[in-house]
Design an enzyme around this catalytic site. Structure first.
Site, short mmCIF file in Angstrom:
data_model
loop_
_atom_site.label_atom_id
_atom_site.label_comp_id
_atom_site.label_asym_id
_atom_site.label_seq_id
_atom_site.Cartn_x
_atom_site.Cartn_y
_atom_site.Cartn_z
N GLY A 262 44.95 52.07 36.78
CA GLY A 262 44.21 50.92 36.33
C GLY A 262 42.86 50.93 35.88
O GLY A 262 42.37 52.02 35.55
N VAL A 263 42.24 49.81 35.82
CA VAL A 263 40.74 49.85 35.20
C VAL A 263 39.65 49.70 36.15
O VAL A 263 39.86 49.52 37.42
CB VAL A 263 40.51 48.63 34.37
CG1 VAL A 263 41.29 48.68 32.91
CG2 VAL A 263 40.98 47.25 35.11
N GLY A 264 38.55 50.49 35.83
CA GLY A 264 37.24 50.03 36.71
C GLY A 264 36.79 51.44 37.21
O GLY A 264 37.31 52.42 36.92
N ASN A 265 35.74 51.46 38.13
CA ASN A 265 35.18 52.43 38.63
C ASN A 265 36.16 53.74 39.09
O ASN A 265 36.02 54.93 39.18
CB ASN A 265 34.20 52.05 39.56
CG ASN A 265 32.78 51.96 39.31
OD1 ASN A 265 32.41 52.22 38.26
ND2 ASN A 265 32.21 51.15 39.91
N VAL A 266 36.83 53.01 40.24
CA VAL A 266 37.71 53.88 41.34
C VAL A 266 38.72 54.82 40.02
O VAL A 266 38.62 55.75 40.22
CB VAL A 266 38.27 53.14 42.10
CG1 VAL A 266 39.23 53.99 42.90
CG2 VAL A 266 37.23 52.38 43.14
N GLU A 288 48.97 51.27 30.67
CA GLU A 288 48.71 50.08 29.76
C GLU A 288 47.18 50.11 29.04
O GLU A 288 47.14 49.43 28.08
CB GLU A 288 49.01 48.70 30.51
CG GLU A 288 47.91 48.60 31.63
CD GLU A 288 48.41 47.48 32.57
OE1 GLU A 288 49.34 46.45 32.36
OE2 GLU A 288 47.74 46.90 33.40
N GLY A 382 49.04 44.38 34.95
CA GLY A 382 50.31 45.14 34.88
C GLY A 382 50.44 45.95 36.26
O GLY A 382 51.47 46.63 36.55
N LYS A 402 30.22 44.71 50.03
CA LYS A 402 28.86 43.88 50.42
C LYS A 402 28.20 44.44 51.79
O LYS A 402 27.90 43.69 52.44
CB LYS A 402 29.20 42.16 50.67
CG LYS A 402 30.28 41.72 49.57
CD LYS A 402 29.30 41.42 48.30
CE LYS A 402 30.12 40.85 47.26
NZ LYS A 402 29.56 40.93 45.97
O1 0RQ Z 1 31.55 42.13 43.97
O2 0RQ Z 1 30.91 41.85 41.43
O3 0RQ Z 1 29.32 40.75 43.52
O4 0RQ Z 1 29.69 43.32 43.07
O5 0RQ Z 1 34.46 42.29 44.31
O6 0RQ Z 1 34.61 44.86 43.28
O7 0RQ Z 1 34.54 47.26 43.86
O8 0RQ Z 1 33.35 46.28 41.88
O9 0RQ Z 1 36.12 46.44 42.07
O10 0RQ Z 1 35.53 46.34 39.63
O11 0RQ Z 1 36.88 48.42 40.77
O12 0RQ Z 1 37.63 45.80 40.64
C1 0RQ Z 1 40.73 44.61 42.35
C2 0RQ Z 1 39.00 43.20 41.05
C3 0RQ Z 1 38.52 45.57 41.60
C4 0RQ Z 1 40.22 45.06 39.93
C5 0RQ Z 1 39.66 44.49 41.20
C6 0RQ Z 1 33.67 42.35 45.63
C7 0RQ Z 1 33.07 43.36 45.56
C8 0RQ Z 1 32.28 43.25 44.04
C9 0RQ Z 1 34.53 43.68 42.61
P1 0RQ Z 1 30.36 41.97 42.80
P2 0RQ Z 1 34.54 46.25 42.85
P3 0RQ Z 1 36.43 46.90 40.66
C10 0RQ Z 1 45.30 47.57 35.03
C11 0RQ Z 1 45.82 47.03 36.15
C12 0RQ Z 1 43.86 43.76 39.18
C13 0RQ Z 1 44.45 44.10 37.89
C14 0RQ Z 1 45.00 45.53 37.77
C15 0RQ Z 1 41.33 44.24 39.30
C16 0RQ Z 1 33.55 42.72 43.41
O13 0RQ Z 1 40.83 46.42 39.93
O14 0RQ Z 1 41.12 43.04 38.81
O15 0RQ Z 1 44.99 46.18 38.60
N1 0RQ Z 1 42.62 44.45 39.80
N2 0RQ Z 1 45.27 45.76 36.61
O16 0RQ Z 1 31.61 43.42 46.36
C17 0RQ Z 1 35.54 39.89 48.76
C18 0RQ Z 1 36.93 41.90 49.25
C19 0RQ Z 1 36.12 42.43 48.43
C20 0RQ Z 1 35.28 41.64 47.56
C21 0RQ Z 1 35.28 43.81 46.77
N3 0RQ Z 1 37.61 42.38 50.05
N4 0RQ Z 1 36.50 40.15 49.29
N5 0RQ Z 1 34.67 40.52 47.89
N6 0RQ Z 1 34.85 42.80 46.60
N7 0RQ Z 1 36.20 43.66 48.05
C22 0RQ Z 1 44.51 46.59 34.08
C23 0RQ Z 1 45.29 45.61 33.35
O17 0RQ Z 1 46.13 44.98 33.90
C24 0RQ Z 1 44.66 45.00 32.15
#
Ligand code: 0RQ
Length: 503
Positions: A262-266, A288, A382, A402
């Site tokens: 997936g996308v992002g830091n982790v 993807e 995806g 948080k």
């Molecule tokens: O808050 O933005 O205020 O700092 O949510 O959290 O840890 O920075 O997460 O950027 O890695 O994204 C699931 C959103 C993770 C992403 C998700 C708060 C947290 C932070 C973001 P701030 P992180 P990431 C390939 C596959 C779905 C689509 C996918 C995503 C903000 O990975 O959209 O996988 N995935 N596609 O503090 C409330 C909780 C929280 C929370 C974290 N439980 N409740 N807030 N946060 N956990 C790509 C494509 O399909 C194109």
């Protein structure tokens, strides 16, 4: 020659004057890669001018996936979007969706093209597609993403092409386009390796539908990814150890299996850790989104090949690829999203999927999309089609968010994108829970023990002890207590002392 044929070449302002209030406009772009750039900007300016006169101008927007800076944000700023599918990730648009100004349909990305061809999206009034070349007979050579553009070009009534000279015309050597036929006339996809090609290097448009060809020279607005934090590194360590153990147990073959990330830091940290580990053999990707971190791994031989629908790569790194096309064209295949995310291909290739969650519950149901069950973050993208069909499906997230006010492990998710039947492994910085073969109570205890943050373990254990006994234990009165507390008091357990907690 990037424009062959006598196509109309109006100004951007003239081109967008055709687009009317209520029109459905399908843009190229899967993330910001290959996103249309000129038309959204000009259309946003026109919408503002029209709104100033007191007239309405809002459109229904389709893309491949998110396209924040290029499409969603300018149009959302101009309040020019009434409907959006299949995925978004822009802050302004997100706000408009959550206040119900914009209707948003969060979809499996491979489903989108067939909803267009079957008519569920209604009439497609316009397609706006970025390309490196259009020929007089209607061949369109796409840029850094394929997404749903071939379908949009085929089914839209009118088409605007944006020729972007910034992209390498050699992208066509990576491109493999096939549009699935209508059922029941579909054939098996003869795809046995991420690099197998089954189609053509171009999309096709009826030249009579092309109302404008515009030209630009601008890079994709792909932001730099941030280096992983210590918690991402911990998650990556757990994932690498697990995959090595799976190899030792003979459940992953020595030549490894294709990966989706997936996308992002982790995800970036995990890919970097896999790349650095000497015991993980060189591997292929069936994914993807191909991101910056994978380019280095491909250059040093750790990533052997990649199938993707988007090169979501910062301009600087994309420049490196374009300068080394002899090396990269034989290692990357760019496909439409209905093929990159195709359930049959994912199952056949034995993909290992690794996606990110916002939270998961003690039984392994995952929420990646809706905060508190109500507010959209981005969407499923995806993640669900890979998870459901992969050989091994992993979900990852930090154990708390948080500063500890949020636990990512909860009794019940208030919204579920991937359920316990599809999710095999969940991972946080605290540890990894392998759920394969475990019944509900074994899953609950394993997840709490391995993945929950110590601050929340007692609460979660108590929750199952006091819950109603059934196949799955739940207490319908309390299952969302943590989420209610978060909304009412700003913390899931307001009395916890969080002073020493570092994220
Ligand atoms: O808050 O933005 O205020 O700092 O949510 O959290 O840890 O920075 O997460 O950027 O890695 O994204 C699931 C959103 C993770 C992403 C998700 C708060 C947290 C932070 C973001 P701030 P992180 P990431 C390939 C596959 C779905 C689509 C996918 C995503 C903000 O990975 O959209 O996988 N995935 N596609 O503090 C409330 C909780 C929280 C929370 C974290 N439980 N409740 N807030 N946060 N956990 C790509 C494509 O399909 C194109």
């Amino acid at each position: 020659m990037s424009i062959v044929g006598s196509y109309p070449k109006p100004s951007p302002e003239e081109a967008v004057s055709h687009i009317f209030h209520g029109a459905t406009v399908a843009f190229s772009g899967f993330t910001n890669a290959g996103a249309a750039k000129i038309v959204p900007r000009a259309l946003a300016a026109r919408a503002r001018a029209v709104h100033e006169k007191g007239d309405p101008l809002k459109i229904r927007v389709l893309t491949g996936a998110s396209s924040g800076e290029s499409i969603d944000e300018p149009l959302a700023q101009a309040q020019a979007i009434s409907y959006r599918a299949p995925y978004q990730s822009g802050p302004r648009l997100r706000k408009q969706i959550n206040s119900q100004e914009v209707e948003y349909v969060d979809m499996h990305l491979s489903h989108l093209p067939q909803t267009v061809l079957s008519g569920f999206q209604g009439r497609l009034d316009f397609a706006v597609v970025e390309a490196t070349e259009i020929t007089s007979d209607g061949r369109v050579y796409l840029t850094s993403s394929i997404g749903a553009s071939p379908t949009y070009l085929k089914y839209a009534d009118k088409v605007i092409i944006e020729i972007n000279h910034h992209h390498s015309p050699r992208l066509r050597e990576m491109t493999d386009i096939l549009i699935m036929a209508r059922p029941p006339h579909r054939s098996p996809l003869p795809l046995h390796d991420p690099l197998t090609k089954v189609g053509y290097p171009y999309a096709v448009v009826d030249p009579r539908k092309v109302i404008a060809v515009l030209e630009t020279d601008e890079p994709d607005r792909v932001p730099k990814f941030t280096a992983g934090d210590p918690r991402s590194h911990k998650i990556a360590e757990h994932v690498v150890r697990f995959l090595l153990d799976e190899m030792l147990a003979g459940r992953i073959p020595n030549e490894f299996l294709p990966l989706q990330a997936g996308v992002g830091n982790v995800a970036n940290s995990v890919m970097a850790a896999l790349g650095e580990n000497p015991y993980i053999p060189p591997f292929k990707m069936y994914t993807e989104v191909f991101q910056d971190s994978l380019v280095d791994l491909m250059q040093n031989g750790k990533v052997l090949a990649a199938s993707t629908t988007a090169l979501t790569i910062t301009p600087e790194v994309l420049g490196r690829i374009y300068a080394n096309m002899d090396y990269f064209v034989s290692k990357i295949v760019l496909r439409p999203q209905e093929i990159s995310n195709h359930p049959g291909a994912i199952r056949r290739l034995g993909v290992i999927s690794m996606n990110t969650a916002l939270e998961f519950d003690i039984y392994g149901n995952v929420n990646s999309s809706h905060l508190y069950g109500t507010d959209i973050m981005n969407g499923i993208g995806g993640s669900a089609e890979f998870t459901r069909n992969s050989y091994l499906s992993l979900f990852m997230c930090p154990s708390i968010a948080k500063g500890g006010r949020i636990s990512s492990v909860v009794p019940m998710c208030p919204h579920i994108d991937n359920n316990e039947h599809s999710v095999q492994v969940v991972v946080t910085d605290r540890g990894l829970a392998d759920l394969r073969g475990l019944g509900p109570m074994q899953r609950a205890r394993t997840i709490i023990e391995k993945c929950a943050h110590p601050l929340y373990k007692d609460y979660l254990y108590r929750y199952i002890e006091k819950s109603r006994i059934g196949h799955i234990r739940h207490n319908l009165e309390d299952c969302f207590e943590l989420h209610s507390n978060l909304m009412d008091h700003g913390a899931m357990l307001p009395d916890l002392d969080l002073s020493g907690v570092t994220e």
